[in-house]
Design an enzyme around this catalytic site. Structure first.
Site, PDB file in Angstrom:
ATOM      1  N   SER A 144       1.898  -7.141  -2.947  1.00 50.37           N
ATOM      2  CA  SER A 144       0.583  -6.424  -3.444  1.00 50.37           C
ATOM      3  C   SER A 144       1.191  -5.849  -4.768  1.00 50.37           C
ATOM      4  O   SER A 144       2.316  -5.448  -4.905  1.00 50.37           O
ATOM      5  CB  SER A 144       0.194  -5.421  -2.556  1.00 50.37           C
ATOM      6  OG  SER A 144      -0.706  -4.451  -3.331  1.00 50.37           O
ATOM      7  N   TYR A 157       1.813   3.313   1.369  1.00 46.76           N
ATOM      8  CA  TYR A 157       1.658   1.839   1.390  1.00 46.76           C
ATOM      9  C   TYR A 157       2.262   1.129   0.362  1.00 46.76           C
ATOM     10  O   TYR A 157       2.838   0.013   0.581  1.00 46.76           O
ATOM     11  CB  TYR A 157       0.105   1.779   1.264  1.00 46.76           C
ATOM     12  CG  TYR A 157      -0.374   0.228   0.932  1.00 46.76           C
ATOM     13  CD1 TYR A 157      -0.396  -0.519   2.269  1.00 46.76           C
ATOM     14  CD2 TYR A 157      -0.680  -0.457  -0.244  1.00 46.76           C
ATOM     15  CE1 TYR A 157      -0.608  -1.989   2.144  1.00 46.76           C
ATOM     16  CE2 TYR A 157      -1.100  -1.470  -0.422  1.00 46.76           C
ATOM     17  CZ  TYR A 157      -1.014  -2.457   0.702  1.00 46.76           C
ATOM     18  OH  TYR A 157      -1.392  -3.853   0.722  1.00 46.76           O
TER      19      TYR A 157
END
Length: 251
Positions: A144, A157
């Protein structure tokens, strides 16, 4: 083995209900992919995904897999590879977590880290070893852009994805020259069930767009894929913004 156009004929998805992974599977099945393993926690959603791929003509099978149960990974994944060569492994499991909640509940934060990072380290090493034993195959890792630089809004995250990204890049270097191709995919904000209800970030994309980028990257044997591609330049700039300035940016 992959066909002359680089399309895998067999696919193992770790995270078998992932919207990005299933969009990728659909694209590949419409090409030449014929065997698909969907690994995930047993659920109606997993069974439904397999049934859809069967209707498209694939031999779709499910296997019980839990990212948090690292002790079982060797046995579970070993059984899949024992059934025949796997041309492509797509590591697509992960959770977003709830930053505000997780900061106050360390065990919840640890669950995010264990799912996104340590579970991936375990499964990634096992799959890499099996692919290397075959002498061919691609390991595609869904990372990501959040891992490029931790942001206040989602650093738990983001840090887990940063660890995953660094691990996958290092694994790619370790496997260079063995016949095994490692590709790291870095999407931006993806419109999916996982992000439902969140404020949409600029340059948001879709599971289908990520799937197309994965297919293109496989054909080109890319090592890193950004989705959309313009994020490569944007994140390169953001990485070098001084921290006092970065803290004030609306990112």
């Amino acid at each position: 083995m992959k066909d002359a156009f680089g399309t895998p004929q067999s696919l193992l998805i770790l995270g078998g209900t992932s919207e990005i992974a299933l969009a990728t599977a659909r694209r590949l099945v419409t090409r030449r992919t014929r065997t698909v393993w969907l690994a995930g926690r047993p659920s109606p959603a997993l069974d439904s995904a397999a049934a859809e791929l069967r209707r498209m003509g694939a031999d779709a099978r499910t296997v019980s897999f839990d990212a948090l149960d690292s002790e079982a990974h060797e046995e579970v994944l070993g059984k899949v590879f024992a059934e025949g060569d796997i041309d492509m492994v797509l590591m697509a499991f992960g959770i977003l977590g709830d930053q505000a909640h997780d900061e106050g509940e360390p065990l919840s934060a640890v669950r995010v880290a264990q799912t996104n990072y340590t579970g991936a380290v375990s499964a990634g090493l096992i799959c890499a070893r099996a692919l290397q034993a075959q002498g061919h195959g691609s390991l595609v890792v869904l990372s990501s852009v959040a891992g490029e630089r931790a942001r206040r809004a989602n650093f738990i995250y983001g840090s887990s994805k940063a660890g995953l990204d660094a691990f996958a890049q290092g694994l790619g270097d370790a496997l260079h020259g063995t016949g095994v191709h490692v590709m790291v995919v870095r999407p931006g904000f993806v419109r999916s069930k996982m992000t439902a209800g969140l404020d949409e970030a600029p340059m948001a994309t879709t599971p289908e767009a990520v799937a197309l980028a994965i297919e293109t990257g496989l054909r080109r044997r890319s090592e890193t894929v950004w989705v959309p591609g313009a994020l490569r330049v944007i994140m390169s700039a953001l990485r070098h913004v001084p921290r006092p300035v970065f803290r004030r940016l609306p990112v």
